[in-house]
Scaffold this motif. Sequence first.
Motif, PDB file in Angstrom:
ATOM      1  N   ALA A  85       0.019  -1.178   0.191  1.00  0.00           N
ATOM      2  CA  ALA A  85      -0.097  -0.105   0.107  1.00  0.00           C
ATOM      3  C   ALA A  85       0.978   1.254   0.074  1.00  0.00           C
ATOM      4  CB  ALA A  85      -0.570  -0.460   0.840  1.00  0.00           C
ATOM      5  N   PRO A 160      -7.337  -3.510   7.119  1.00  0.00           N
ATOM      6  CA  PRO A 160      -7.060  -2.799   5.714  1.00  0.00           C
ATOM      7  C   PRO A 160      -6.891  -1.000   6.613  1.00  0.00           C
ATOM      8  CG  PRO A 160      -9.010  -4.323   7.346  1.00  0.00           C
ATOM      9  CD  PRO A 160      -8.338  -4.295   7.713  1.00  0.00           C
ATOM     10  N   LEU A 161      -7.700  -0.593   7.967  1.00  0.00           N
ATOM     11  CA  LEU A 161      -7.215   0.851   8.064  1.00  0.00           C
ATOM     12  C   LEU A 161      -5.469   0.620   8.254  1.00  0.00           C
ATOM     13  CD1 LEU A 161      -7.802   3.573   9.240  1.00  0.00           C
ATOM     14  CD2 LEU A 161      -7.484   2.533  12.048  1.00  0.00           C
ATOM     15  N   VAL A 164      -4.328   1.812   5.048  1.00  0.00           N
ATOM     16  CA  VAL A 164      -4.921   2.976   3.790  1.00  0.00           C
ATOM     17  C   VAL A 164      -4.224   4.194   4.976  1.00  0.00           C
ATOM     18  CG1 VAL A 164      -7.257   4.741   4.395  1.00  0.00           C
ATOM     19  CG2 VAL A 164      -7.397   2.444   4.081  1.00  0.00           C
ATOM     20  N   PHE A 167      -0.821   3.878   2.449  1.00  0.00           N
ATOM     21  CA  PHE A 167      -1.235   4.341   1.482  1.00  0.00           C
ATOM     22  C   PHE A 167      -1.494   5.842   1.428  1.00  0.00           C
ATOM     23  CE2 PHE A 167      -3.656   6.377  -1.967  1.00  0.00           C
ATOM     24  CZ  PHE A 167      -3.084   5.616  -2.583  1.00  0.00           C
ATOM     25  N   VAL A 168      -1.893   7.144   2.676  1.00  0.00           N
ATOM     26  CA  VAL A 168      -1.686   8.093   3.505  1.00  0.00           C
ATOM     27  C   VAL A 168      -0.209   8.138   3.290  1.00  0.00           C
ATOM     28  CG1 VAL A 168      -3.148   9.681   4.322  1.00  0.00           C
ATOM     29  CG2 VAL A 168      -4.211   7.725   3.507  1.00  0.00           C
TER      30      VAL A 168
END
Lengths: 276, 113
Positions: A85, A160-161, A164, A167-168
């Motif tokens: 990610a 999943p968090l 994310v 990715f950010v």
Amino acid sequence: MPVVSASVVAVVLFSGAVAGGLGSTLGIGGGIFLVPFLTIVMGWPIGVTAATSLATVIGTSSAVSAGRTGSHLINFRLGMVLEVATAAGSLLGGITAQYLEAHLLERIFSGVTLIVGLATLSRVNRRNVLVGDVDPGVLGGRYVEAESGGTVSYKIRRLPLALVASFVAGNVSSLLGIGGGVIKVPVLNAWCGVPLRAAAATSAFMIGVTAAAGAIIYYGNGQLVPALAAAAILGVQAGTAIGGRLGERASARSLKLLLAAVLFVVSALMCYRSLA
Amino acid sequence: MTSPQDRATSDRRLADEQIEARLGRVLRIGVVASTGMLSVGLLLTLALGAGQVPALLLTLGLVLLMMTPVARVAASVVEYGRRRDWTFTVLTAIVLAELIAGVVAALVFHRRL
């Protein structure tokens, strides 16, 4: 482009050492301190600053992670899952930058750091560790804590968090030239069950990949001044070696408080810059 | 008595430790070689001014530095593949592909200049 002279090299070496020392004590890397210094005090263009900072991030990540193998602080499996990610975010960072206005990016950054700072502060007394020698699962981890001498195990929650956030973090890393640990470490710690030290070590391991994806593009774009990048890298390496030892001695609670304080200052600075 | 599950867990831990040691070695070689070249390159630049040799050393040092994480990811693909840990072979291969995409993007940007 900044000019290479002995005095500029000396200033960059020294500021790199200070930024590296502070960053490694907190486990978030020196970029968050180096970027504002090079942009505001030295007056470097943001592209050159970001490229230089990303190069120091790669050096720090490789050096720190090489020194830590065997300690089990780095969660290799979790790191490699999250790298998928973070590298994607980092690659897209260059593209995103062209579609979003700089002030909007700064405001987003300010908002994210504020939220993460509040989350860190609200969980300052909570520990993510499981008692005893339980199986932490495929992605969980286990290590011997230097502070207490006991074995510590943890399981990963809300993967999943974590993806994310990675990715950010990769995205922000490419855009602003920081490692992204400032986002990953608090999120992994506050919401995903990873103890602070393991979160910092795993993040430090990952940011080499994050920064490499961004730095290669900046380098191809001719935004790295080799002699000054070398000075920054060597300075940050020296500072990191010293700061890492301080971080090992400090308590997890005081590190969290310091981390929250840094996040609030960065948030305020970014907010000010976006309005100026 | 150890259950098959316990044995699987301890096998996995042993394999992980071997992989970590190898990846650590890749990182160490990259750091030592790149920091060495950057230090000598910087000293020569300051002592002699900009020239071909210091410039070459600095460029090599920077490229080596940026390639160290790429080499580490490539080594992970090989290590997990050898152990038939397909989930992680695929995951690390995706990361490697993303990094190679970065190199391609860099070459495209370079040509535009």
